[in-house]
Structure formats: C-alpha cells, structure tokens
Design an enzyme around this catalytic site. Structure first.
Site, PDB file in Angstrom:
ATOM      1  N   TYR A 171     -18.020  22.044 -39.848  1.00 18.22           N
ATOM      2  CA  TYR A 171     -17.386  23.570 -38.945  1.00 18.22           C
ATOM      3  C   TYR A 171     -16.472  22.581 -38.732  1.00 18.22           C
ATOM      4  O   TYR A 171     -15.543  23.731 -38.338  1.00 18.22           O
ATOM      5  CB  TYR A 171     -19.022  23.191 -37.979  1.00 18.22           C
ATOM      6  CG  TYR A 171     -19.011  24.563 -37.051  1.00 18.22           C
ATOM      7  CD1 TYR A 171     -19.393  25.907 -38.589  1.00 18.22           C
ATOM      8  CD2 TYR A 171     -18.258  24.607 -36.232  1.00 18.22           C
ATOM      9  CE1 TYR A 171     -19.235  27.510 -37.225  1.00 18.22           C
ATOM     10  CE2 TYR A 171     -18.397  25.968 -35.412  1.00 18.22           C
ATOM     11  CZ  TYR A 171     -18.967  27.026 -36.212  1.00 18.22           C
ATOM     12  OH  TYR A 171     -19.008  28.813 -35.283  1.00 18.22           O
ATOM     13  N   SER A 219     -13.388  28.297 -33.108  1.00 21.68           N
ATOM     14  CA  SER A 219     -14.796  28.248 -32.600  1.00 21.68           C
ATOM     15  C   SER A 219     -13.542  26.210 -31.556  1.00 21.68           C
ATOM     16  O   SER A 219     -12.349  25.510 -31.731  1.00 21.68           O
ATOM     17  CB  SER A 219     -15.464  27.087 -33.039  1.00 21.68           C
ATOM     18  OG  SER A 219     -16.038  26.355 -32.573  1.00 21.68           O
TER      19      SER A 219
HETATM   20  P1  NAP Z   1     -23.829  35.186 -36.588  1.00 20.76           P
HETATM   21  O1  NAP Z   1     -24.948  35.253 -34.911  1.00 20.76           O
HETATM   22  O2  NAP Z   1     -25.023  33.559 -36.821  1.00 20.76           O
HETATM   23  O3  NAP Z   1     -23.750  36.202 -37.676  1.00 20.76           O
HETATM   24  C1  NAP Z   1     -23.197  35.510 -38.187  1.00 20.76           C
HETATM   25  C2  NAP Z   1     -22.747  36.411 -38.725  1.00 20.76           C
HETATM   26  O4  NAP Z   1     -21.741  36.352 -40.160  1.00 20.76           O
HETATM   27  C3  NAP Z   1     -23.607  37.489 -39.559  1.00 20.76           C
HETATM   28  O5  NAP Z   1     -23.677  39.182 -39.194  1.00 20.76           O
HETATM   29  C4  NAP Z   1     -24.249  37.337 -41.049  1.00 20.76           C
HETATM   30  O6  NAP Z   1     -24.344  37.808 -42.213  1.00 20.76           O
HETATM   31  C5  NAP Z   1     -22.408  36.614 -41.714  1.00 20.76           C
HETATM   32  N1  NAP Z   1     -22.274  36.296 -42.650  1.00 20.76           N
HETATM   33  C6  NAP Z   1     -22.847  34.662 -43.104  1.00 20.76           C
HETATM   34  N2  NAP Z   1     -21.952  33.923 -43.824  1.00 20.76           N
HETATM   35  C7  NAP Z   1     -21.830  35.133 -44.624  1.00 20.76           C
HETATM   36  C8  NAP Z   1     -21.121  35.288 -46.271  1.00 20.76           C
HETATM   37  N3  NAP Z   1     -21.411  34.153 -46.387  1.00 20.76           N
HETATM   38  N4  NAP Z   1     -20.299  37.121 -46.052  1.00 20.76           N
HETATM   39  C9  NAP Z   1     -20.530  37.637 -44.766  1.00 20.76           C
HETATM   40  N5  NAP Z   1     -20.974  37.384 -44.313  1.00 20.76           N
HETATM   41  C10 NAP Z   1     -21.892  37.178 -43.840  1.00 20.76           C
HETATM   42  O7  NAP Z   1     -22.817  34.023 -35.686  1.00 20.76           O
HETATM   43  P2  NAP Z   1     -22.410  34.789 -34.498  1.00 20.76           P
HETATM   44  O8  NAP Z   1     -22.285  33.714 -33.302  1.00 20.76           O
HETATM   45  O9  NAP Z   1     -22.006  35.963 -34.246  1.00 20.76           O
HETATM   46  O10 NAP Z   1     -20.825  33.599 -34.623  1.00 20.76           O
HETATM   47  C11 NAP Z   1     -19.727  34.350 -35.149  1.00 20.76           C
HETATM   48  C12 NAP Z   1     -18.361  33.426 -35.659  1.00 20.76           C
HETATM   49  O11 NAP Z   1     -17.711  32.786 -34.314  1.00 20.76           O
HETATM   50  C13 NAP Z   1     -18.195  32.553 -36.109  1.00 20.76           C
HETATM   51  O12 NAP Z   1     -17.591  32.276 -37.559  1.00 20.76           O
HETATM   52  C14 NAP Z   1     -18.607  31.338 -35.728  1.00 20.76           C
HETATM   53  O13 NAP Z   1     -18.124  30.197 -36.356  1.00 20.76           O
HETATM   54  C15 NAP Z   1     -17.944  31.536 -34.496  1.00 20.76           C
HETATM   55  N6  NAP Z   1     -18.418  31.155 -33.939  1.00 20.76           N
HETATM   56  C16 NAP Z   1     -19.644  31.033 -33.149  1.00 20.76           C
HETATM   57  C17 NAP Z   1     -19.572  30.820 -31.420  1.00 20.76           C
HETATM   58  C18 NAP Z   1     -21.095  30.786 -30.383  1.00 20.76           C
HETATM   59  O14 NAP Z   1     -21.019  29.868 -30.148  1.00 20.76           O
HETATM   60  N7  NAP Z   1     -22.006  31.849 -31.665  1.00 20.76           N
HETATM   61  C19 NAP Z   1     -19.059  29.607 -30.866  1.00 20.76           C
HETATM   62  C20 NAP Z   1     -17.625  29.533 -30.992  1.00 20.76           C
HETATM   63  C21 NAP Z   1     -17.894  30.515 -32.863  1.00 20.76           C
HETATM   64  P3  NAP Z   1     -26.091  38.720 -42.500  1.00 20.76           P
HETATM   65  O15 NAP Z   1     -26.740  37.996 -40.725  1.00 20.76           O
HETATM   66  O16 NAP Z   1     -25.528  39.525 -43.069  1.00 20.76           O
HETATM   67  O17 NAP Z   1     -25.957  37.201 -43.447  1.00 20.76           O
END
Ligand code: NAP
Length: 235
Positions: free
Chosen positions: A147, A133
């Site tokens: 984070y 991130s």
């Molecule tokens: P999200 O919509 O909250 O989805 C998170 C995913 O991770 C879900 O599929 C969830 O599964 C899974 N997960 C969480 N904890 C887990 C665990 N302990 N074991 C297995 N699966 C787990 O998040 P996102 O926005 O798509 O983010 C994906 C990645 O991108 C993350 O690493 C986040 O930090 C990074 N990121 C996101 C943003 C943003 O703006 N969205 C920006 C920078 C970085 P379940 O639903 O089954 O629990």
C-alpha cells in the site's frame, strides 16, 4: 470520482456536485451505495450518474470515459480515489496481494490520468486529484509495504505529470489523508488515534474539502503538491 460508492469518494462526489459539477459516481461492486450517492446529489438539484467499472481492468479507462463523455460531456476533473489494502508484514505479502494493490492504487490511476489528459490539454483546462496517503512517504505503517509503495508512486506520478502539463492549464495534485473514519479503517484500533494531535479521526468531509479547493478556479496556480490532511499526525 473513482470509488465513490462510499467513504471518502462519496464525500468528494457530493462536495463537487455542490460546487455545480456533474459527477460520475464510479463503483466496482456496491451498486446500491453508488445509487444512493446519485440520489442524494440529484435530490439536491445536482447531476450525477453511477458508472460501474473495476478500474484495475485494462479497458476500464476507455469504458468509463466514453460513458461519461456521452452522458455528461467532457471530463474536466478526474479524482483518482478508489483504493484497496491487502495488509501483511513483508515476508507474508504474496505476489497476488502485491499486484492487486499496485494495480488498483497506482497503475489504474495512471491509465485513467492518461485517458483524461488528452481532452484536458486540448481544452486548456483540467484538474486531476489523486488520493494518496501519509503512509506513502511521511509515516511508515508496518504491514503496508504494498500500500505504501502504491501511494508513494502515486505522489511521484502526480508531481511528474503536473510538470508535464502545467503550461496547458491542467493541474495535477495529491491529497494525503491520515486516519479517516471509513469502512477501510474500521479494523484499526485506537492505538494510532492517540498519536493524532487533533485527538480525533478525520472525516471523509475533511478530505473532500481539500479536493474541492484543489479542483476550484482559485487553485489554478497550485500544481504538483501533496496536501496532507491528518490532524497533525505527521507534523
Ligand atoms: P473504502 O471505504 O474502502 O471505499 C473504497 C471505494 O473504492 C469503494 O467505493 C470501492 O467500491 C472502491 N473501489 C475499490 N476498488 C475498486 C476498483 N478496483 N474499481 C473501482 N472502485 C473500486 O475506502 P476509503 O477509506 O474511502 O478510501 C478512499 C481512498 O482514500 C483510498 O484510495 C484510500 O487508500 C485512501 N485513504 C484512506 C484513508 C483512511 O483512513 N480511510 C487514509 C489514507 C488514504 P466498491 O465498494 O463498489 O467495491
């Protein structure tokens, strides 16, 4: 692809399937979401299986890899995407919220990478992509000390492991998204958006496109980098 039941992970799983990769769709609790991703991939002629595992469990890496090796063959690509937030200003972050975020975002990614590398090194091919991130290093976001620390650690780990395995044909890279529209950011208001030069939030597909490139044969000489995808936010 860890955490690919929704959001960025789901977009990555589908993008890699379109490239012809059989995909393991890992999820923790959202079985319905994971099955929907698998169905979309298989309906389009690809191969995918949903695999439940909480990656913060110490034995999750072995469970996941054994299952995928049996069902899909050797794992040549690992995308450490699953991540969680537990925000609060530093005086309010308790030990549990500190540990949960570091365990899931950093320690689990290390254990999965460690498990993935042995067969990749033996086979002289492998791709590891870690979803970091911009708050890890490029732009501080008050309320995210846990984070940010996890993501900065992930980038440091990426570079070090990349240097360790480069001569074996294995690349290890990171992608650092800015503000991407997913469930994780639905509570983030328009304040940050005003600072994005592209004047829009990113989509999960914007991130998946970067991962698709890093996984490709064309990116064989790209390793140890962190590719920012943020619409110019940190430019
Ligand atoms: P999200 O919509 O909250 O989805 C998170 C995913 O991770 C879900 O599929 C969830 O599964 C899974 N997960 C969480 N904890 C887990 C665990 N302990 N074991 C297995 N699966 C787990 O998040 P996102 O926005 O798509 O983010 C994906 C990645 O991108 C993350 O690493 C986040 O930090 C990074 N990121 C996101 C943003 C943003 O703006 N969205 C920006 C920078 C970085 P379940 O639903 O089954 O629990």
């Amino acid at each position: 692809v860890t955490g690919s039941s929704r959001g960025i992970g789901a977009a990555i799983a589908k993008a890699l399937a379109r490239e012809g990769w059989p995909v393991g769709v890992n999820y923790r609790s959202d079985a319905e979401g994971a099955e929907a991703v698998v169905k979309e991939i298989t309906d389009a002629g690809g191969r995918a299986v949903a695999v439940q595992a909480d990656i913060s469990d110490l034995d999750a890496a072995d469970t996941l890899f054994k299952r995928l090796e049996e069902e899909l063959g050797p794992v040549l690509v690992l995308v450490n995407n699953a991540g969680v937030r537990a925000d609060g200003l530093s005086p309010q972050i308790d030990d549990e919220d500190w540990a949960k975020v570091i365990d899931t975002n950093l320690s689990a990614a290390f254990r999965l990478t460690r498990r993935a590398l042995r067969p990749m090194i033996r086979g002289r091919f492998g791709r590891v992509v870690n979803i970091a991130s911009i708050v890890g290093a490029e732009r501080a976001n008050p309320g995210q000390a846990n984070y940010a620390a996890s993501k900065a650690g992930l980038v440091a780990m990426t570079k070090t492991v990349a240097a360790e395995v480069a001569r074996r044909g294995v690349t290890v890279n990171a992608v650092a998204p800015g503000l991407i529209e997913t469930d994780m950011t639905e509570d983030i208001g328009d304040g940050l958006l005003q600072h994005v030069p592209a004047r829009r939030a990113g989509t999960p597909d914007d991130v998946a496109a970067c991962v698709r490139f890093l996984v490709s044969q064309d990116a064989g000489y790209v390793t140890g980098v962190c590719l920012t995808v943020d619409g110019g936010l940190t430019a």
